[in-house]
Design a protein around this motif. Structure first.
Motif, PDB file in Angstrom:
ATOM      1  N   PRO A  44       0.821  -1.211   0.000  1.00 19.92           N
ATOM      2  CA  PRO A  44       0.000   0.000   0.000  1.00 19.92           C
ATOM      3  C   PRO A  44       0.859   1.267   0.000  1.00 19.92           C
ATOM      4  N   ASN A  45       0.214   2.399  -0.161  1.00 15.46           N
ATOM      5  CA  ASN A  45       0.945   3.670  -0.151  1.00 15.46           C
ATOM      6  C   ASN A  45       1.719   3.843   1.146  1.00 15.46           C
ATOM      7  N   GLY A  46       2.947   4.326   1.002  1.00 16.91           N
ATOM      8  CA  GLY A  46       3.754   4.578   2.185  1.00 16.91           C
ATOM      9  C   GLY A  46       4.349   3.327   2.797  1.00 16.91           C
ATOM     10  N   ALA A  47       4.259   2.208   2.094  1.00 20.48           N
ATOM     11  CA  ALA A  47       4.755   0.941   2.647  1.00 20.48           C
ATOM     12  C   ALA A  47       6.280   0.897   2.676  1.00 20.48           C
ATOM     13  N   GLY A  48       6.926   1.726   1.877  1.00 24.27           N
ATOM     14  CA  GLY A  48       8.389   1.728   1.863  1.00 24.27           C
ATOM     15  C   GLY A  48       8.972   1.184   0.572  1.00 24.27           C
ATOM     16  N   LYS A  49       8.161   1.076  -0.460  1.00 29.37           N
ATOM     17  CA  LYS A  49       8.632   0.489  -1.722  1.00 29.37           C
ATOM     18  C   LYS A  49       9.704   1.368  -2.375  1.00 29.37           C
ATOM     19  N   SER A  50       9.393   2.646  -2.521  1.00 36.68           N
ATOM     20  CA  SER A  50      10.379   3.533  -3.148  1.00 36.68           C
ATOM     21  C   SER A  50      11.647   3.603  -2.304  1.00 36.68           C
ATOM     22  N   SER A  51      11.460   3.618  -0.999  1.00 34.94           N
ATOM     23  CA  SER A  51      12.633   3.648  -0.124  1.00 34.94           C
ATOM     24  C   SER A  51      13.520   2.436  -0.377  1.00 34.94           C
ATOM     25  N   MET A  52      12.887   1.301  -0.631  1.00 39.33           N
ATOM     26  CA  MET A  52      13.644   0.076  -0.904  1.00 39.33           C
ATOM     27  C   MET A  52      14.524   0.266  -2.147  1.00 39.33           C
ATOM     28  N   VAL A  59      20.775   5.869  -2.962  1.00 41.40           N
ATOM     29  CA  VAL A  59      20.261   7.208  -2.671  1.00 41.40           C
ATOM     30  C   VAL A  59      20.029   7.336  -1.169  1.00 41.40           C
ATOM     31  N   TYR A  60      19.513   6.270  -0.563  1.00 40.05           N
ATOM     32  CA  TYR A  60      19.358   6.228   0.895  1.00 40.05           C
ATOM     33  C   TYR A  60      20.351   5.214   1.462  1.00 40.05           C
ATOM     34  N   HIS A  61      20.814   5.520   2.675  1.00 37.44           N
ATOM     35  CA  HIS A  61      21.745   4.615   3.337  1.00 37.44           C
ATOM     36  C   HIS A  61      21.076   4.041   4.574  1.00 37.44           C
ATOM     37  N   PHE A  91      12.052   6.889 -12.016  1.00 37.98           N
ATOM     38  CA  PHE A  91      11.502   7.447 -10.787  1.00 37.98           C
ATOM     39  C   PHE A  91       9.977   7.439 -10.798  1.00 37.98           C
ATOM     40  N   GLN A  92       9.424   7.437  -9.582  1.00 40.25           N
ATOM     41  CA  GLN A  92       7.975   7.461  -9.445  1.00 40.25           C
ATOM     42  C   GLN A  92       7.415   8.759 -10.038  1.00 40.25           C
ATOM     43  N   ASN A  93       8.035   9.884  -9.667  1.00 37.38           N
ATOM     44  CA  ASN A  93       7.677  11.146 -10.308  1.00 37.38           C
ATOM     45  C   ASN A  93       8.738  11.404 -11.353  1.00 37.38           C
TER      46      ASN A  93
END
Ligand SMILES: Nc1ncnc2c1ncn2[C@@H]1O[C@H](COP(=O)(O)OP(=O)(O)OP(=O)(O)O)[C@@H](O)[C@H]1O
Ligand SMILES: [Mg+2]
Lengths: 261, 355
Positions: A44-52, A59-61, A91-93
């Motif tokens: 779902p939205n905000g689940a952390g997919k993009s962060s993964m 990009v993230y550590h 990218f998503q956007n």
């Protein structure tokens, strides 16, 4: 699926945790990606997919966890090093270079492969000029592959949304990646555009053997094209397996598939 | 120079990637160059060469430098004049302190000195953007002018930091006449402009624009942001530095640090705003505009309005027109004269059929 052979694990993530201040974006997540497979991440939205995805290409550590890519334990890595190692993404956007033409955007995708330094380029002697032509050939192949020849010289800002997404894929493909990360490549597209995009993704995977990690909300698409699926919810992994396994996983059904979208 | 590019289809990538892919552009540029090198020194009198054409070329070079940094790499700078000052004073010192220093080498070293200073003052750009970066470059502007005035060594301990440029001599030939100076400046500016054009259409230029347009995506593609930004500062400052050296040696002759003040930095910024941000031609159009505008206004006021306007108003007229134009371009056409020229061409391509 086609006759391509899924190989060994090339990306292995172990116990990844990522926090932004008090927000736990990812909690203790482990999963792997095999060579040549299409691996979907849903949730779902905000689940952390993009962060993964952002963790995968530096990009993230993450504060905790281990990442192993092509058998090598990875220390802190910056995005440009991930690019050098053969990881490309969209990218998503849409994140195109607005002031440049389609051609220049896609040419930029090959930047890690271009060797001439700025002085050689300024004088345009020797390899600088040769390089531009060689890489242009490769770029034109990608442009043909994605059927965007007609908009080659158009500034990307003038293109409709669906085409921009396609140009972004072209830019990622221009790097000839071994692993391609796609963040909702079909979001906001109409049915026809989605079908095209699906076909391109399958063709990339099939023809070039590119490993694909894909985030997508359209369940039909995910179940159709992916080999294995990871399900995230509130930053935690709640399911992992083939589309069928995931579809029948009770936790996934209650947490995600049951929820109307 | 009105033409259509219809029917010119490229059959090879090499042809499509020439510096000027459209035949008429290529011919046009060659004609302009031939005119500038062969006809101008004969046709134009000393006043035109000394007071208009030489400064026009020098400002074009400085604007080109700023456009690389601001227009292509997206890093706003208010320190262009200070980097010019570094180029001028460094060239002067190389000439002064090293026996037999060739003038062209001194210009190049002046440019390189400016590039180093540019890198140093570009370091904040790794952390800050936009308005705050502009303020940081403003600090560079004030600091450099202050340092050049404060430390007498830079001006060989002359009063108030004034330097007198040495004579320019290449292979025994002394560049003293306006014609000779003009040709020397022209040659340098043309070479550097071609180099700039080559850079912006190669991967280094694409890296600059990528960082300008979307830095996260640029990094993900494999562009090293720090390296790319600092290179833009270095190249830009090199161009400004050489422009500064030419300003001292081929234009003014005697300069003081205050001559490279914030006003001049703004003037160069206005040139790229009016001429076209992110355009090589734009730097030339903008410089021409800003060099010619005051002269044109003077003439107009004297011809038509003398007696009607009091002198105090007519001297302010320049500022009023300037301000108005800047606002016009910022709001209506951020890509400046270069874009207007392109639109004109596109319209003409369709003419006489509007669709
Ligand atoms: N740069 C950031 N700074 C702070 N919080 C962040 C950042 N990036 C993500 N988050 C937070 O991490 C959580 C996961 O976000 P993420 O974008 O990964 O979700 P997602 O699964 O991609 O969602 P969506 O389907 O909406 O794209 C969210 O709570 C989000 O607010
Ligand atoms: Mg997301």
């Amino acid at each position: 699926m086609s006759g391509r052979k899924i190989g060994d694990v090339i990306l292995d993530l172990q116990n990844i945790s990522l926090r932004f201040g008090g927000v736990k974006a990812l909690t203790n997540i482990s999963f792997d990606v095999r060579e040549h497979e299409i691996r979907a991440i849903i949730g779902p939205n905000g689940a952390g997919k993009s962060s993964m995805l952002n963790v995968i290409n530096g990009v993230y550590h993450p504060q905790e966890g281990r990442i192993n890519f092509h058998g090598e334990e990875r220390r802190r890595m910056e995005p440009h090093m991930a690019a050098k190692q053969g990881i490309s993404r969209t990218f998503q956007n849409i994140a195109l270079f607005k002031g440049m033409s389609v051609l220049d955007n896609v040419m930029t995708g090959r930047i890690t492969k271009m060797k001439a330094n700025f002085l050689e380029q300024a004088i345009r002697i020797g390899r600088a000029g040769r390089e531009e032509i060689e890489h242009r050939k490769k770029v034109e192949e990608v442009i043909d592959f994605l059927e965007i020849q007609h908009i080659r010289k158009t500034p990307v800002g003038r293109l409709p949304y669906g085409l921009q997404k396609r140009v972004e894929l072209a830019r990622a493909l221009a790097a000839e990646p071994t692993m391609l990360l796609l963040d909702e490549p079909m979001a906001g597209m109409n049915v026809e555009e989605k079908q095209d995009m699906c076909r391109f993704i399958l063709d990339v995977n099939d023809q070039f053997g590119t490993t694909i990690v894909l985030i997508e909300h359209d369940m039909g698409v995910v179940m159709d094209i992916s080999d294995r699926v990871v399900v995230l919810d509130y930053g935690k992994k709640i399911g992992d397996g083939t589309p069928d396994e995931v579809r029948n996983n009770q936790e996934v059904i209650s947490a995600y598939l049951g929820v109307a979208h | 120079m009105f033409y259509r590019e219809a029917g010119q289809f490229k059959t090879s990538y090499a042809a499509d990637q020439q510096i000027f892919p459209i035949t008429q552009d290529r011919v046009g540029v060659l004609l302009i160059l031939a005119f500038a090198f062969l006809a101008v020194p004969v046709l134009f009198n000393e006043y035109w060469l000394k007071a208009i054409l030489i400064p026009f070329l020098i400002f074009s070079l400085a604007a080109l430098g700023l456009n690389i940094l601001t227009g292509y790499a997206g890093q706003l700078s208010l320190g262009s004049a200070a980097f010019m000052a570094v180029g001028a004073f460094a060239s002067y010192n190389f000439m002064l302190r090293i026996d037999g220093m060739p003038i062209l080498l001194a210009f190049a070293l002046g440019g390189l000195s400016a590039a180093l200073v540019g890198i140093a003052f570009g370091l904040p750009s790794l952390r800050i953007k936009g308005f705050y970066l502009a303020v940081a470059t403003l600090a560079a502007q004030f600091f450099i002018v202050w340092a050049l005035t404060k430390f007498g060594w830079f001006s060989n301990y002359s009063s108030s930091g004034v330097i007198s440029a040495q004579e320019m001599e290449i292979l025994g030939y002394k560049f003293v006449t306006p014609e000779a100076k003009y040709l020397l400046v022209l040659a340098i500016v043309v070479l550097l402009a071609l180099a700039a054009k080559n850079m912006v259409r190669s991967s280094v230029g694409r890296a600059w624009m990528a960082v300008r347009d979307m830095d996260v995506a640029a990094e993900v593609i494999g562009i090293r942001i720090m390296h790319t930004k600092l290179l833009a500062f270095a190249v830009s400052s090199f161009y400004c530095g050489v422009a500064g050296a030419l300003y001292a040696y081929a234009y003014i002759g005697t300069v003081e640090p205050e001559g490279f003040n914030l006003d001049l930095s703004f003037k160069i910024l206005f040139m790229i705003i009016i001429g076209g941000v992110g355009s090589i031609v734009g730097a030339f159009l903008g410089a021409a505009f800003i060099v010619l505008l005051p002269i044109a206004l003077d003439v107009m006021v004297q011809e038509w309005l003398s007696g009607i306007l009091s002198p105090s108003i007519s001297s302010n007229l320049q500022l009023i027109v300037f301000g108005g134009l800047i606002i016009f371009f910022l709001i209506v056409e951020p890509h400046g004269l270069a874009r207007l020229w392109q639109i004109g061409k596109e319209k003409l391509r369709l003419w006489p059929f509007p669709h």
